[in-house]
Design a protein around this motif. Structure first.
Motif, short mmCIF file in Angstrom:
data_model
loop_
_atom_site.label_atom_id
_atom_site.label_comp_id
_atom_site.label_asym_id
_atom_site.label_seq_id
_atom_site.Cartn_x
_atom_site.Cartn_y
_atom_site.Cartn_z
N MET A 56 -5.27 -2.11 32.36
CA MET A 56 -5.95 -1.45 33.26
C MET A 56 -7.41 -0.91 32.94
O MET A 56 -8.33 -1.12 33.86
CB MET A 56 -5.16 -0.56 33.91
N LEU A 57 -7.38 -0.29 31.91
CA LEU A 57 -8.95 0.01 31.49
C LEU A 57 -9.69 -0.92 31.35
O LEU A 57 -10.90 -0.57 31.59
CB LEU A 57 -8.60 1.16 30.42
N LYS A 58 -9.35 -1.67 30.52
CA LYS A 58 -10.16 -2.65 30.15
C LYS A 58 -10.81 -3.69 31.46
O LYS A 58 -11.75 -4.48 31.24
CB LYS A 58 -9.64 -3.58 29.14
N SER A 59 -9.73 -3.87 32.34
CA SER A 59 -10.32 -4.53 33.65
C SER A 59 -11.51 -3.98 34.27
O SER A 59 -11.94 -4.65 35.14
CB SER A 59 -9.08 -4.58 34.45
N THR A 60 -11.87 -2.82 34.06
CA THR A 60 -13.01 -2.22 34.92
C THR A 60 -14.33 -2.72 34.53
O THR A 60 -15.28 -2.92 34.87
CB THR A 60 -13.17 -0.66 34.62
N GLY A 61 -14.15 -3.19 33.10
CA GLY A 61 -15.52 -3.79 32.54
C GLY A 61 -16.74 -2.65 32.35
O GLY A 61 -17.82 -3.20 31.89
N LYS A 62 -16.19 -1.57 32.66
CA LYS A 62 -17.06 -0.33 31.99
C LYS A 62 -16.77 0.17 30.74
O LYS A 62 -15.66 0.10 30.39
CB LYS A 62 -17.06 0.78 33.22
N LYS A 63 -17.72 0.95 30.25
CA LYS A 63 -17.30 1.51 28.89
C LYS A 63 -16.49 2.97 28.97
O LYS A 63 -16.46 3.53 29.98
CB LYS A 63 -18.57 2.23 28.48
N ILE A 64 -15.39 2.68 28.31
CA ILE A 64 -14.27 3.98 28.40
C ILE A 64 -14.77 4.76 27.29
O ILE A 64 -15.15 4.52 26.07
CB ILE A 64 -12.73 3.51 28.04
N GLU A 65 -14.73 6.11 27.67
CA GLU A 65 -15.25 7.32 26.61
C GLU A 65 -13.91 7.81 26.25
O GLU A 65 -13.93 7.94 25.00
CB GLU A 65 -15.90 8.11 27.30
N THR A 66 -12.90 8.24 26.76
CA THR A 66 -12.02 9.11 26.16
C THR A 66 -10.70 8.81 27.16
O THR A 66 -11.05 8.32 28.29
CB THR A 66 -12.35 10.84 26.20
N ASP A 90 -6.82 -0.29 20.21
CA ASP A 90 -6.76 -1.31 21.30
C ASP A 90 -8.00 -1.07 22.12
O ASP A 90 -8.91 -2.01 22.56
CB ASP A 90 -5.61 -1.12 22.27
N LEU A 91 -8.32 0.35 22.44
CA LEU A 91 -9.47 0.63 23.29
C LEU A 91 -10.78 1.08 22.42
O LEU A 91 -12.05 0.98 22.83
CB LEU A 91 -9.10 1.76 24.18
N GLY A 92 -10.48 1.34 21.40
CA GLY A 92 -11.55 1.96 20.58
C GLY A 92 -12.37 2.96 20.97
O GLY A 92 -13.47 3.79 20.79
N VAL A 93 -11.37 4.01 21.64
CA VAL A 93 -11.72 5.37 22.07
C VAL A 93 -10.73 6.60 21.55
O VAL A 93 -9.58 5.89 21.40
CB VAL A 93 -12.19 5.36 23.34
N PRO A 94 -11.18 7.73 21.54
CA PRO A 94 -10.14 8.82 21.10
C PRO A 94 -9.25 9.05 22.39
O PRO A 94 -9.69 8.85 23.66
CB PRO A 94 -11.02 9.87 20.93
N VAL A 95 -7.97 9.42 22.07
CA VAL A 95 -6.99 9.72 22.80
C VAL A 95 -6.48 11.12 22.74
O VAL A 95 -5.90 11.47 21.81
CB VAL A 95 -5.62 8.62 22.95
N TYR A 96 -6.59 11.90 23.84
CA TYR A 96 -6.37 13.17 23.76
C TYR A 96 -5.12 13.55 24.71
O TYR A 96 -4.88 12.93 25.60
CB TYR A 96 -7.47 14.24 24.36
#
Length: 199
Positions: free
Chosen positions: A70-80, A98-104
């Motif tokens: 779902m998050l990758k489908s946006t084509g936008k940079k995911i930060e957290t 998978d995402l290359g971002v921190p998960v809090y």
């Protein structure tokens, strides 16, 4: 296993806390009145842009794979990404890879620490009441509900829609027709038709 929830929301960057950028998502799950199916939801903190996806069961691998897609489908940079400490989110380390971002993670039993997705889940419940079985909800239905919320102007966004705020595109709406269960409108020359499932 507390190691799965090792990043506390207390350590989340200020940019995410203050909603000064897009790409900081809160995620959650919605369950139906019966059965193992669930809906995975993710909402951008700044724009309130919503993503949804249905899973047949709520095990950690299935939920992680759906949320990442779902998050990758946006084509936008995911930060957290911010989650609660539910068992379905124990694969946080793999999600970070998978995402290359921190998960809090919010503190235990503290849904108010994820207000954006919790509020959006409440809006989604307008279409999927708590007494409703998710067996009757298809991915196409979710796409419709999601679009209706993402194209709804919000006062907190200066009356922009979440779609406009997230993608930084201005839409020009022209309403064509509306009935209790059908909605037809035009946005930037493209016609949209939605069927709203009766509750």
């Amino acid at each position: 296993n507390k190691a799965c929830f090792r990043r506390s929301i207390s350590d989340r960057p200020q940019e995410a806390n203050e909603r000064t950028r897009s790409g900081d998502f809160e995620a959650d799950t919605i369950v139906g009145s019966k059965g193992p199916a669930a809906i995975v939801t993710a909402t951008d903190r700044r724009s309130r842009f919503l993503l949804t996806g249905k899973v047949d069961r709520m095990d950690a691998t299935t939920v992680r794979e759906k949320l990442v897609a779902m998050l990758k489908s946006t084509g936008k940079k995911i930060e957290t990404v911010t989650l609660d400490q539910g068992r379905e989110f124990i694969q946080s380390q793999q999600m970070e890879q998978d995402l290359g971002v921190p998960v809090y993670f919010a503190h235990p039993h503290s849904p108010w620490e994820k207000p954006t997705v919790e509020n959006t889940n409440g809006l989604l419940r307008q279409f999927i009441p708590k007494r409703h079985s998710l067996d009757d909800v298809s991915e196409a239905d979710l796409d419709t509900f999601c679009a209706l919320l993402n194209l709804r102007p919000r006062k907190c966004l200066g009356w922009l829609t979440p779609y406009e705020a997230f993608f930084q595109k201005v839409l020009h709406f022209t309403w064509q027709s509306a009935t209790p269960n059908n909605l037809l409108f035009c946005a930037n020359g493209v016609h949209f038709f939605y069927y709203i499932c009766p509750q």
